[in-house]
Scaffold this active site. Structure first.
Site, PDB file in Angstrom:
ATOM      1  CG  HIS A 182      -1.705  -1.316   1.317  1.00 10.49           C
ATOM      2  ND1 HIS A 182      -2.364  -1.897   0.241  1.00 10.49           N
ATOM      3  CD2 HIS A 182      -1.868  -2.180   2.354  1.00 10.49           C
ATOM      4  CE1 HIS A 182      -2.918  -3.037   0.619  1.00 10.49           C
ATOM      5  NE2 HIS A 182      -2.630  -3.237   1.891  1.00 10.49           N
TER       6      HIS A 182
ATOM      7  CB  CYS B 160      -8.037  -5.760   6.421  1.00 10.01           C
ATOM      8  SG  CYS B 160      -8.220  -4.873   4.898  1.00 10.01           S
TER       9      CYS B 160
ATOM     10  CB  THR C 139      10.605  -3.005   3.811  1.00  9.09           C
ATOM     11  OG1 THR C 139      10.982  -2.022   4.805  1.00  9.09           O
ATOM     12  CG2 THR C 139      11.543  -2.896   2.618  1.00  9.09           C
TER      13      THR C 139
ATOM     14  CB  SER D 116       4.934  -4.552   9.854  1.00  5.02           C
ATOM     15  OG  SER D 116       3.673  -4.986   9.314  1.00  5.02           O
TER      16      SER D 116
ATOM     17  CE  LYS E  75       2.683  -7.129   6.522  1.00  2.00           C
ATOM     18  NZ  LYS E  75       2.080  -5.861   6.980  1.00  2.00           N
TER      19      LYS E  75
ATOM     20  N   GLY F  28       1.224  -9.838  16.822  1.00  2.35           N
ATOM     21  CA  GLY F  28       1.544  -8.461  16.457  1.00  2.35           C
ATOM     22  C   GLY F  28       2.603  -8.386  15.369  1.00  2.35           C
TER      23      GLY F  28
ATOM     24  CG  LEU G 192      -3.748   1.139  11.793  1.00  2.00           C
ATOM     25  CD1 LEU G 192      -4.392   2.376  12.412  1.00  2.00           C
ATOM     26  CD2 LEU G 192      -4.736  -0.040  11.779  1.00  2.00           C
TER      27      LEU G 192
ATOM     28  CB  SER H 105      -5.951   4.035   7.029  1.00  2.00           C
ATOM     29  OG  SER H 105      -5.654   3.665   8.378  1.00  2.00           O
TER      30      SER H 105
ATOM     31  N   GLY I 214     -11.113   0.139  13.018  1.00  2.00           N
ATOM     32  CA  GLY I 214     -12.456  -0.430  13.204  1.00  2.00           C
ATOM     33  C   GLY I 214     -12.409  -1.936  13.083  1.00  2.00           C
TER      34      GLY I 214
END
EC number: 1.6.3.4
Lengths: 446, 446
Positions: free
Chosen positions: B10, B42, B110, B112, B131, B244, B299, B301, B329
Site C-alpha cells: 500500500h 484485512c 518494506t 512490517s 500477513k 503483532g 495500519l 490507512s 475499526g
C-alpha cells in the site's frame, strides 16, 4: 436572578435545563401558548406515515418535569407584549387571566412559523400547515378519511418531501409541487437532488417541479378541491403547505435588531441588541462557519445548542457558540441524503467563488458484494483558499450519517480540501475502502 | 531524477502513484520479494471465513499496471543490501541474477513482519502467521482439511480476533489466547473490549485471556498437537500466531535512526535521518496527534497516506503529514467497534493524566423501535487541557463507522470536549437523537 423564557420547545428547554443543572438557584419562569412542549416535529411524518404507530413518544419533556425542578411554567398562555424598557412580559392565560412577569434576563425561544402563501383560496378548509403537534394530528385525521385520496404537498423541502412519503405510505395519491427544479433545492445541488427526485418518482409520487401554485379552489362545502398552478389545474382532496418557515419574532422585531427575514439578531453568546435579552433557536440568527457570517438556519439541532450556549452565558459562564454548518439529513423510502455547509448553488447565490469535487464509489470495500450501497459525494470548497464550505452525501448506506459529522467539523475548523485528503480516516472492508471516497474526492480536487 | 521504491504494497504503491500522476517524468524502479502486490490483508479473514468466495478481488494493483506507466518493476526480487553512502541498492532476482540500482531518492516501503514468539516448538508444522497472501492461502488450505478441527489463535488483537471469527464461520472449534485480560486490548479499554469478548463467546469461541503461551508440542508427524500455557495444556490441530507486527527495517536499521521497535524514524515529510531516503507505511514511525509525538501505528490507512506525503515531497512539493490518530475499526459477527486516538489505559501507560466520559444510548431516535441498536461511547480527554485524545464506539449500528471519523478530526484539531459539546451534529430520527450521544457524552464530562 429571575429569568423568563418565552417558548418551551427545544431551544427554551435546552436553556432552562442548562440553567437548572449548571447554575441552580435562579428563579425561572417558562411561558408558552401551546399545551404541549418538546414535540419532535421531524417525527410527524414517521408517525403519520405509520412507521411508528403512535405519537406518544415524540415528546421528551413535559410541564410537570419543570415544575418538579421549581420552575413556574405557564402553558396555554399567550404573551401579548414585552416592555423591554421596564423588563416586563405581559401575557394572558387560557382563562384570560392577565399575567405580568418582570425579568432580569429574558430568553426569546418563540421558534418559527410556517410561511403562508398569499394566494386566493388560502384559507379554504382542507389546507394545512405542518409544524405543531396539533397540525400533525389534523393531517393524520385527514389521512384516515377514505374520501381524501389525492394530496397536494406545496414545497419539496425537508418537511414537504417527508410528508409526501408519509402520504404515499398511507396509500394516497401524492402530488409534490415546488417552484425549484428539484426537491431539497436549498440543501443540495441538482446533481444530488435528482437522486431524491428519482427515488420519489419510483415510489409513485407525482413530481411537479418548476411549477408555482397560483390559486386554491373549493368545492361546494368550501373544501379545497383544486390547485391552480402556472402550468395546469389539478383535482386534489387536501393541500399541505410546506413552503418554509420564518422567525416567529413579532413580539420583539420592532424593538430589537433583526435580520432580513425578521429573525432576532444575536451575537455568539445568543445575546440580542438588548443585553438583557437572549434569543435562541428558530427565532434567532446563527453564525454559519461555511459562510463566515450570521445567517438564518432553522434546525432543531441548532435550537438545542443555542439554548445551551444562552443558558451558560445567562448563568454566568461566558461561552461563545462555535457556530454551525447547517448540517442536515433526510431518509425517504430508505434513500439517505446528508449535507452540511453550502451547496455550490447556495454559495454562488451568496457571491462566493467556489469549486467542487464529485466522486462515486461503493461505501464498503469493492469485494463485498452484499449490502454494499453506492455513495455519491460532493465536496464544495472556495476556489482560492480551498477552504471546505460544504459537503453532500447520498446513499442507501446509513454510514453517511456519521461521515457528514466529520465534514461539519472540517468546515468549522476551516480545513482545506487538501488537508482533508490527508486526514486519518480508518479502513476496514466491512465499512469502507482503502482509498476512502472522502479521501479520493479530496485528492481529485483540481 | 531516479527513485527506487523497495516494497510494493500500500505505501509503496501510493508513493509511486503520487509521483506518476502528479510529477511525471521521473525514472521509477519498484522492487519487492513477493510475487503479488496490493494484497488487502484485512480481507483475508473475510475470504477465509467465506464471507466472500474467492481472494481474487483482494488486490487493486499489479506489476503490469506500473510497467504500462513506464515503471521498472522487479517482483520476486530480494534486496540484500543498501549502500546509503553511494546511494545503491543491491538485490537478487528469483533466478539469482544480481541487480544494482543506483538512486537519487530511495523509498523504504518494506512494511512490517509478524512477531515470532520465541517458544519451544515455534517451528513445528501447523504453526502459521498471517500477513501475506500466501499465508492466507496456507491457512485456507488448512481450514479445508477435515482433520483440522481445533484451532488455537495466539493474540486477540485485530488480526487474531478476525481469523478466529473466520475459523468459527468455517465450523472449527476455536481457542483464542491473549496475555491481556480482554480481546483488542491495545485499542479499547476493558469496559469496551468486554463487549467484544461476550460477542466472541456467544458465537462459540473459547476465550483464554490473561494466559500466556509457553510451548508448542508436536505429534509423531511433527505437526503441532498441543499448546502449553501458564495455565493449562490444550489439544489443537493448528496454531495461528497473531501476536503483532514489527517494522521490517533490517535493511536500514543499522544505518538510519530508528524508533525503539526498530521502525525507521521519519519526520512529517516521511524523510529519514538520511535526506535522500524516505520511509513510508509500516516500516516507519508516524506522528500521533493524540500523543503529540512520533510513535508506531501499523495500519493500511496510514500506509496509504504516508505514501502520498512522501510522493509529493520527493516530487518537489513540500507537504507535511497532518499526523494520524490511529483510527481503526472491527466488525465481528455484526458487532462493530471503532476507535481513534488513545484509550484510557494506553494514555495512562504513556504517563498522560486523562479523564473520560461514557454514555450509552440508542443510535436512532428512541421512538424508532426497529433496527435501532444501542451504542456505547467513551470520550477520553486530557484532564487539565480537556483536549480530546481518544474515542471508542461500540454498536451493531454501522453509523459508528462514520462518527469515528469526526472524532479523528477532532483529535487532529486539538478540540476540547467542551467545544465538541457545541459541534453542529445534525438530527434526524432515522439516524440519531436530538441530543446526539456524542453531544451528551461531551456535555456530561465532569
Amino acid at each position: 436572578m429571575k429569568i423568563v423564557v418565552i417558548g418551551t420547545n427545544h431551544a427554551g428547554i435546552a436553556t432552562a435545563n442548562t440553567l437548572l443543572e449548571q447554575y441552580p438557584g435562579h428563579e425561572i419562569v417558562m411561558i408558552d401558548r401551546n399545551s404541549n412542549m418538546s414535540y419532535l416535529g421531524c417525527g410527524t411524518a414517521i408517525w403519520v406515515g405509520r412507521q411508528i404507530e403512535k405519537p406518544d413518544e415524540l415528546f421528551y419533556a413535559k410541564a410537570e418535569d419543570f415544575e418538579a425542578k421549581g420552575v413556574k411554567i405557564l402553558t396555554e398562555t399567550e404573551v401579548s407584549e414585552i416592555d423591554f424598557a421596564n423588563k416586563k412580559v405581559y401575557a394572558k392565560t387560557k382563562s384570560d387571566d392577565e399575567i405580568i412577569e418582570a425579568y432580569d434576563k429574558l430568553v426569546l425561544a418563540t421558534g418559527s412559523r410556517p410561511i403562508i402563501p398569499n394566494l386566493p383560496g388560502k384559507d379554504l378548509k382542507g389546507i394545512h400547515f405542518l409544524k405543531l403537534f396539533q397540525e400533525g394530528q389534523a393531517i393524520d385525521a385527514e389521512f384516515a378519511k377514505e374520501k381524501v385520496k389525492r394530496i397536494a404537498v406545496i414545497g419539496a423541502g425537508y418537511i414537504g418531501t417527508e410528508i409526501a412519503e408519509a402520504a404515499k405510505r398511507r396509500g394516497k395519491e401524492v402530488l409534490l409541487f415546488d417552484a425549484e427544479n428539484t426537491s431539497l433545492a436549498s440543501y443540495y445541488d441538482e446533481e444530488f437532488a435528482k437522486g431524491m427526485d428519482e427515488n420519489l418518482a419510483q415510489h409513485g409520487i407525482e413530481l411537479h417541479f418548476g411549477e408555482l401554485a397560483k390559486e386554491f379552489k373549493a368545492n361546494e362545502e368550501g373544501y379545497v378541491s383544486q390547485i391552480v398552478t402556472n402550468k395546469a389545474t389539478y383535482d386534489v382532496d387536501l393541500v399541505i403547505n410546506c413552503i418554509g418557515f420564518t422567525a416567529n419574532s413579532a413580539l420583539a422585531s420592532d424593538k430589537l435588531a433583526t435580520f432580513k427575514n425578521g429573525a432576532i439578531k444575536v451575537d455568539k453568546h445568543q445575546q440580542s441588541s438588548d443585553p438583557d435579552v437572549y434569543a435562541v433557536g428558530d427565532v434567532a440568527t446563527i453564525y454559519s462557519n461555511a459562510l463566515q457570517d450570521f445567517t438564518y438556519i432553522a434546525l432543531a439541532s441548532n435550537a438545542v445548542r443555542s439554548g445551551i450556549v444562552a443558558g451558560h452565558n445567562i448563568g454566568g459562564k461566558e461561552l461563545e457558540s462555535v457556530g454551525v454548518q447547517g448540517s442536515n439529513g433526510i431518509s425517504i423510502f430508505g434513500y439517505n441524503m446528508t449535507s452540511t455547509g453550502l451547496s455550490v448553488k447556495a454559495a454562488k447565490k451568496l457571491g462566493l467563488e467556489v469549486s467542487f469535487s464529485d466522486f462515486e464509489d461503493k461505501q464498503k470495500a469493492w469485494f463485498l458484494h452484499e449490502n454494499n450501497d453506492s455513495v455519491k459525494i460532493r465536496i464544495v470548497y472556495e476556489t482560492k483558499s480551498r477552504r471546505i464550505i460544504g459537503a453532500q452525501l447520498a446513499s442507501k448506506s446509513e454510514i453517511i450519517a456519521g461521515n457528514i459529522n466529520m465534514f461539519s467539523l472540517a468546515i468549522q475548523e476551516k480545513k482545506t480540501i487538501d488537508e482533508l485528503a490527508l486526514l486519518d480516516l480508518f479502513f476496514l472492508p466491512h465499512f469502507n475502502s482503502p482509498y476512502n471516497y472522502m479521501t479520493v474526492a479530496a485528492l481529485n480536487a483540481k
